[in-house]
Design an enzyme around this catalytic site. Structure first.
Site, PDB file in Angstrom:
ATOM      1  CB  SER A   1      20.134  69.780  20.109  1.00 49.12           C
ATOM      2  OG  SER A   1      20.158  68.580  20.827  1.00 49.12           O
TER       3      SER A   1
ATOM      4  CG  HIS B   1      22.039  70.968  24.688  1.00 49.50           C
ATOM      5  ND1 HIS B   1      21.743  69.621  24.641  1.00 49.50           N
ATOM      6  CD2 HIS B   1      21.149  71.560  23.867  1.00 49.50           C
ATOM      7  CE1 HIS B   1      20.719  69.409  23.838  1.00 49.50           C
ATOM      8  NE2 HIS B   1      20.343  70.573  23.340  1.00 49.50           N
TER       9      HIS B   1
END
Length: 250
Positions: A128, A151
Site C-alpha cells: 500500500s 491497490h
C-alpha cells in the site's frame, strides 16, 4: 611503573564503560523508534538505519496491540540526519502493511529530498503506502520472498456519496501514482493496471508482486538482502566522497 599500569587499566575501563553506555543508548533507541546508527564497521561513512515496521501511524494513535511506525518519530530524525556532519548515508528497512496515506507520503517525500545517499530494502512486505516509501530512496532492494501489494486508495469511516468525494479520492490516488512513477521506472498506465487488477486478490482489487516480479515491473531496482544493501550504500558514499558530489535537496 605501577602508576602507569593503573592509568592504562583506568583508561581501558573508561573506554569499556563508554562503549557499554553507547550500546545501551542504541538499544533503547532501537526499542523506542526502530532506529540506529551503524558506525562500527570501520568503513567510510556512518550509516543511519530507519525501520518502517507494521502499520504507518497518522494523526490518530492505533491500539497498543498494533506494531506501528510513528511518523512524528521519523520526520525529525530525517531532518537531523540531513543536518548531521557525521551521518553519510541512510538505510531504510521496510516490513509494513501500509497505513495512513498522508503520513506515508510525508515520510517518502522527506527521504526523497535528503541530499545524502539512501538505500531501501523490502523485507517481508512493503504494501500500500509502503510502496512510495520503498521507491523514495536512491536505490532499492527487495528480498526474494518480499512482497508488495499495489491497490487503490481506501478511506475508513463515514463516506459521503457525492461527486466531490470521488474527486477527492482521485486527487489522493494521483498524488500516490505520481510520486511512485517519478521515483522508479514503472509507467503510470502499468501502475494503474496493477491497482485495478481483479483476478489476483480474492477479496480485493489490486496486485501482489513477489521479489523478482517487483523488479521486472520496474518498481524496485534489484533483488538482494542486507549485504547488498549495505554494500551499495557504502559504494555510493565512497563515490560521493571521491567526486565531491553534493546532491541538492529537492
Amino acid at each position: 611503573m605501577y602508576s602507569f599500569i593503573k592509568i592504562l587499566i583506568s583508561s581501558k575501563e573508561r573506554l569499556m564503560a563508554d562503549k557499554m553506555e553507547k550500546q545501551e543508548q542504541q538499544d533503547k533507541r532501537i526499542e523506542e523508534t526502530g532506529q540506529a546508527t551503524l558506525d562500527e564497521s570501520g568503513k567510510l561513512g556512518n550509516i543511519h538505519l530507519i525501520s518502517i515496521i507494521g502499520e504507518i501511524e497518522g494523526h490518530e494513535n492505533l491500539s497498543n496491540n498494533s506494531k506501528t511506525t510513528k511518523y512524528e518519530h521519523i520526520l525529525p530524525s530525517l531532518a537531523a540526519i540531513e543536518d548531521s556532519s557525521d551521518i553519510q548515508g541512510v538505510l531504510v528497512l521496510l516490513n509494513t502493511m501500509g497505513g495512513d496515506v498522508e503520513a506515508g507520503l510525508a515520510i517518502a517525500e522527506m527521504i526523497a529530498s535528503l541530499s545524502k545517499p539512501t538505500v531501501s530494502l523490502v523485507l517481508g512486505g512493503s504494501h500500500s503506502i509502503g510502496v512510495p516509501i520503498a521507491v523514495s530512496t536512491d536505490y532499492s532492494y527487495i528480498v526474494p520472498t518480499g512482497t508488495m501489494v499495489i491497490h487503490p486508495v481506501r478511506m475508513s469511516g463515514m463516506v459521503i456519496g457525492v461527486s466531490q468525494t470521488f474527486d477527492y479520492f482521485k486527487q489522493i490516488q494521483d498524488r500516490i501514482t505520481g510520486f511512485v512513477c517519478s521515483h522508479c521506472s514503472i509507467s503510470k498506465s502499468t501502475l494503474e493496471d496493477l491497482m485495478t487488477e481483479t483476478g489476483v486478490l480474492t477479496k480485493d482489487v489490486g496486485t501482489i508482486l513477489v521479489g523478482e516480479e517487483a523488479v521486472n515491473r520496474g518498481i524496485i531496482d534489484e533483488v538482494g538482502g542486507i549485504d547488498k544493501a549495505i554494500g551499495k550504500l557504502h559504494a555510493m558514499i565512497s563515490e560521493r566522497e571521491n567526486t565531491g558530489d553534493k546532491r541538492e535537496a529537492v
